[in-house]
Design an enzyme around this catalytic site. Structure first.
Site, mmCIF file in Angstrom:
data_model
loop_
_atom_site.group_PDB
_atom_site.id
_atom_site.type_symbol
_atom_site.label_atom_id
_atom_site.label_comp_id
_atom_site.label_asym_id
_atom_site.label_seq_id
_atom_site.Cartn_x
_atom_site.Cartn_y
_atom_site.Cartn_z
ATOM 1 C CE LYS A 193 -1.643 3.129 2.336
ATOM 2 N NZ LYS A 193 -1.598 4.575 1.729
ATOM 3 C CD GLU A 195 13.770 1.251 9.607
ATOM 4 O OE1 GLU A 195 14.292 2.050 9.687
ATOM 5 O OE2 GLU A 195 14.238 -0.011 9.384
ATOM 6 C CB CYS A 225 13.462 9.296 7.896
ATOM 7 S SG CYS A 225 14.443 8.289 6.763
ATOM 8 C CD GLU A 282 10.190 13.157 11.356
ATOM 9 O OE1 GLU A 282 9.184 12.831 11.339
ATOM 10 O OE2 GLU A 282 11.022 12.671 10.663
HETATM 11 P P1 NDP Z 1 2.679 8.638 7.615
HETATM 12 O O1 NDP Z 1 3.054 7.994 8.960
HETATM 13 O O2 NDP Z 1 1.758 9.598 7.355
HETATM 14 O O3 NDP Z 1 2.210 7.533 6.279
HETATM 15 C C1 NDP Z 1 2.934 6.355 6.142
HETATM 16 C C2 NDP Z 1 2.026 5.463 5.532
HETATM 17 O O4 NDP Z 1 1.416 4.760 6.316
HETATM 18 C C3 NDP Z 1 1.278 5.845 4.356
HETATM 19 O O5 NDP Z 1 1.188 4.856 3.271
HETATM 20 C C4 NDP Z 1 -0.130 6.043 4.910
HETATM 21 O O6 NDP Z 1 -0.990 6.148 3.897
HETATM 22 C C5 NDP Z 1 -0.225 4.969 5.767
HETATM 23 N N1 NDP Z 1 -1.219 5.067 6.937
HETATM 24 C C6 NDP Z 1 -1.493 6.047 7.431
HETATM 25 N N2 NDP Z 1 -2.474 5.672 8.442
HETATM 26 C C7 NDP Z 1 -2.505 4.441 8.438
HETATM 27 C C8 NDP Z 1 -3.230 3.586 9.273
HETATM 28 N N3 NDP Z 1 -3.997 3.811 10.265
HETATM 29 N N4 NDP Z 1 -2.908 2.054 9.241
HETATM 30 C C9 NDP Z 1 -2.286 1.656 8.199
HETATM 31 N N5 NDP Z 1 -1.330 2.514 7.528
HETATM 32 C C10 NDP Z 1 -1.562 4.035 7.527
HETATM 33 O O7 NDP Z 1 4.228 9.135 6.860
HETATM 34 P P2 NDP Z 1 4.308 9.937 5.741
HETATM 35 O O8 NDP Z 1 4.051 9.278 4.375
HETATM 36 O O9 NDP Z 1 3.878 11.353 6.012
HETATM 37 O O10 NDP Z 1 5.909 9.959 5.770
HETATM 38 C C11 NDP Z 1 6.738 10.677 6.558
HETATM 39 C C12 NDP Z 1 7.181 10.122 7.541
HETATM 40 O O11 NDP Z 1 8.089 8.901 7.480
HETATM 41 C C13 NDP Z 1 8.380 10.958 8.493
HETATM 42 O O12 NDP Z 1 7.908 10.860 9.879
HETATM 43 C C14 NDP Z 1 9.808 10.371 8.032
HETATM 44 O O13 NDP Z 1 10.625 10.479 9.107
HETATM 45 C C15 NDP Z 1 9.151 8.861 8.036
HETATM 46 N N6 NDP Z 1 10.203 7.985 7.443
HETATM 47 C C16 NDP Z 1 11.002 7.171 7.903
HETATM 48 C C17 NDP Z 1 11.904 6.400 7.363
HETATM 49 C C18 NDP Z 1 12.842 5.632 7.914
HETATM 50 O O14 NDP Z 1 13.429 4.626 7.278
HETATM 51 N N7 NDP Z 1 12.811 5.778 9.470
HETATM 52 C C19 NDP Z 1 12.265 6.752 5.886
HETATM 53 C C20 NDP Z 1 11.312 7.612 5.390
HETATM 54 C C21 NDP Z 1 10.370 8.328 6.073
HETATM 55 P P3 NDP Z 1 -1.607 7.477 3.458
HETATM 56 O O15 NDP Z 1 -0.427 7.994 2.451
HETATM 57 O O16 NDP Z 1 -2.466 7.048 2.747
HETATM 58 O O17 NDP Z 1 -1.916 8.365 4.552
#
Ligand code: NDP
Length: 523
Positions: free
Chosen positions: A200, A275, A309, A411
């Site tokens: 997803k 992550e 991140c 963040e």
């Molecule tokens: P989000 O947490 O908003 O979303 C991540 C994913 O989770 C998306 O596909 C999102 O879908 C999905 N999601 C949202 N709600 C749910 C739920 N209730 N159940 C299951 N899946 C859900 O993160 P972002 O996409 O905004 O990414 C940014 C964040 O990711 C930052 O905090 C960054 O630091 C972190 N990150 C961490 C990395 C690492 O390796 N440590 C690497 C890259 C980013 P949808 O898009 O539809 O909301």
């Protein structure tokens, strides 16, 4: 209801349902990939993928999928598992090597489509695709290794060994900031280990994941082994997380969402690897090469518009070089060329969507008003001329920040960095470690003893010396401590420990009952 509310909330880049905008016949409508077929959502609805550098450009319409679509994809992956796990790992890997070749062939197109859908400059989207290529080649190589081990048994005429077995059906949930690299970090090791999967992707960047899945299809991955369902996290993401057939959820995203995902996995005893967020630090000591440190800070803070991140969102600088460092940093930040990432002269692109603009500018206000730090440059939205149609924010530097301020702790995920003065190496390390996250840290110094001391003391998953906090390579483990992760590591061979489970095997060829821990062995 949740979908409709979200469509209203997002209010900018994404999430208009079909029909919400005037009909755009030239805009392509994409489909989900389930059981080897490209299919629309059962509900028939779509959402728009919009260019954050110019919101007039709709990149495509993607299925606003339902929980029912997700259940179908899970069923397909479940049915495909037994066949796929029995394909010898070196044969699975051969298909993945073909995938790598396809990505190399299409790299330019994939990079420019990624820039159009999420904004980062072409040089960086090229790096994103390259990371997927590197991951594919490196991890496919594991198809001829996937080492287990043998060890002496404690009884005579008994053989003991350990092998990896696939986990089963994996659910992958990914963020928008590395829309091909991060899916590849999960898809490739999952496949080489013999798992099937449903991914997803983030709703803001479905095209790059679609492109990766399309390449998987072309490479010859059999139907049902890889499936993709697009849509909202709260609906299809939750449906994936909650499906009892899904043995493992591999999630990358914010710490807040990660916590929700983890607790849902815990409820049904599913494996969960997370992550999550970061608040990474560059420490600049008084003996540092300041120009080098400035280059690293600018690259780390403003690369991908600060939406990594591992972004260098805190710069902890020794007071003896503080003034010189901040002056040079501000001058460099002010000189950055902000614009459309497709333009080769652009150094920093837009942020991802209207919500991000709102959040980032909110933090600028917090930094100035609530925290009382000095806004040394930036802090405003760019919304005229070439920037009028996109989500552009000036490169922003706060100086004279205290370690406990919200802008030093939370963040922000935008082009904002916070400079904090330090009195000594120990003080800098204390500040560096003084956040809830533990992803990446770096130090600039000419003194090898102090570099090693910091390396030892910083409690992060990644550490750099005389280099920025960004720039991980795929053959080393990637991940963080504290609120950044839950103990797993992606990339490297360590990722195999996420996507496989150990099976210990004892072969007793003595022809009699031998009881470990009980029977005496004759000497
Ligand atoms: P989000 O947490 O908003 O979303 C991540 C994913 O989770 C998306 O596909 C999102 O879908 C999905 N999601 C949202 N709600 C749910 C739920 N209730 N159940 C299951 N899946 C859900 O993160 P972002 O996409 O905004 O990414 C940014 C964040 O990711 C930052 O905090 C960054 O630091 C972190 N990150 C961490 C990395 C690492 O390796 N440590 C690497 C890259 C980013 P949808 O898009 O539809 O909301």
């Amino acid at each position: 209801m949740a979908q409709a509310k979200k469509a209203l909330n997002k209010n900018g880049k994404k999430n208009s349902r079909t029909g919400a905008r005037a009909a755009r016949p030239s805009v392509k409508t994409y489909t989900n990939y389930i059981n080897g077929e490209w299919v629309a959502s059962s509900g028939g609805e779509t959402f728009e993928n919009v260019n954050p550098a110019d919101t007039r450009e709709v990149i495509g319409r993607f299925p606003l999928s339902t929980a029912e679509d997700m259940d179908r994809a899970v069923e397909a992956a479940r049915n495909a598992f037994d066949r796929w796990r029995r394909v010898p790992a070196p044969r699975r890997a051969e298909i993945l090597f073909r995938l790598g070749e396809i990505l190399i062939r299409d790299k330019d197109r994939l990079s420019s489509e990624m820039t159009r859908e999420m904004g980062k400059v072409l040089r960086e989207t090229g790096g994103d695709v390259q990371e997927a290529i590197d991951c594919t080649y490196y991890t496919a190589g594991e198809g001829r290794r996937l080492h287990g081990f043998t060890t002496p048994a404690e009884m005579p005429n008994k053989f003991a060994m350990c092998v990896r077995q696939p986990v089963g059906l994996c659910g992958l949930i990914t963020p928008w900031n590395f829309p091909m690299a991060i899916p590849s970090w999960k898809i490739i090791p999952a496949l080489v280990c013999g798992n099937t999967l449903v991914i997803k992707p983030a709703e803001d960047t479905p095209l790059s994941t679609y492109n990766l899945i399309k390449a998987c299809e072309e490479a010859g991955i059999p139907p049902g082994v890889v499936n993709m369902v697009t849509g909202y996290g709260e609906t299809v993401g939750a449906a994936l997380t909650d499906n009892p057939a899904v043995r493992l959820i591999s999630f990358t995203g914010s710490t807040e969402t990660g916590r929700v995902v983890a607790s849902r996995c815990a409820d049904r005893n599913a494996i969960c690897s997370l992550e999550m967020g970061g608040k990474n630090v560059i420490i600049v000591l008084e003996d540092a090469d300041i120009d080098l440190a400035i280059e690293g800070a600018v690259w780390g803070a403003f690369g991908t518009s600060g939406q990594r991140c591992t972004a260098s969102s805190r710069l902890v600088v020794h007071k003896k070089v503080y003034k010189k460092f901040t002056q040079k940093l501000v001058a460099r930040a002010q000189s950055l060329r902000v614009g459309n990432g497709l333009d080769a002269k652009t150094e920093m692109g837009p942020v991802i969507n209207a919500d991000a603009v709102h959040k980032i500018l909110g933090y600028v206000e917090i930094g100035e008003r609530e925290d009382g730090a000095t806004l040394a440059c930036g802090g405003r939205r760019l919304d005229s001329g070439e920037h009028a149609r996109g989500y552009f924010i000036e490169p922003t530097v706060f100086t004279d920040a205290a370690p406990g301020m919200r802008i030093s702790q939370e963040e922000i995920f935008g082009p904002v960095t916070t400079v904090i003065p330090a009195n000594s190496l120990e003080n800098a390390i204390e500040i560096g470690n003084g956040v809830r996250y533990g992803l990446s840290a770096s130090i600039y110094t000419q003194d090898v003893n102090r570099a090693f001391h910091a390396m030892n003391e910083m409690y992060t998953g990644i550490f750099y010396v005389n280099s920025s906090t960004i720039g991980a390579e795929v053959h080393l483990p990637f991940g963080g401590t504290k609120a950044t992760g839950n103990g797993h590591r992606e990339a490297g061979t360590q990722v195999l420990d996420i996507f496989s489970e150990w099976k210990s095997i004892y072969v007793d060829y003595s022809g009699k009952l031998q009881r470990a821990q009980i029977d005496e062995v004759n000497l």
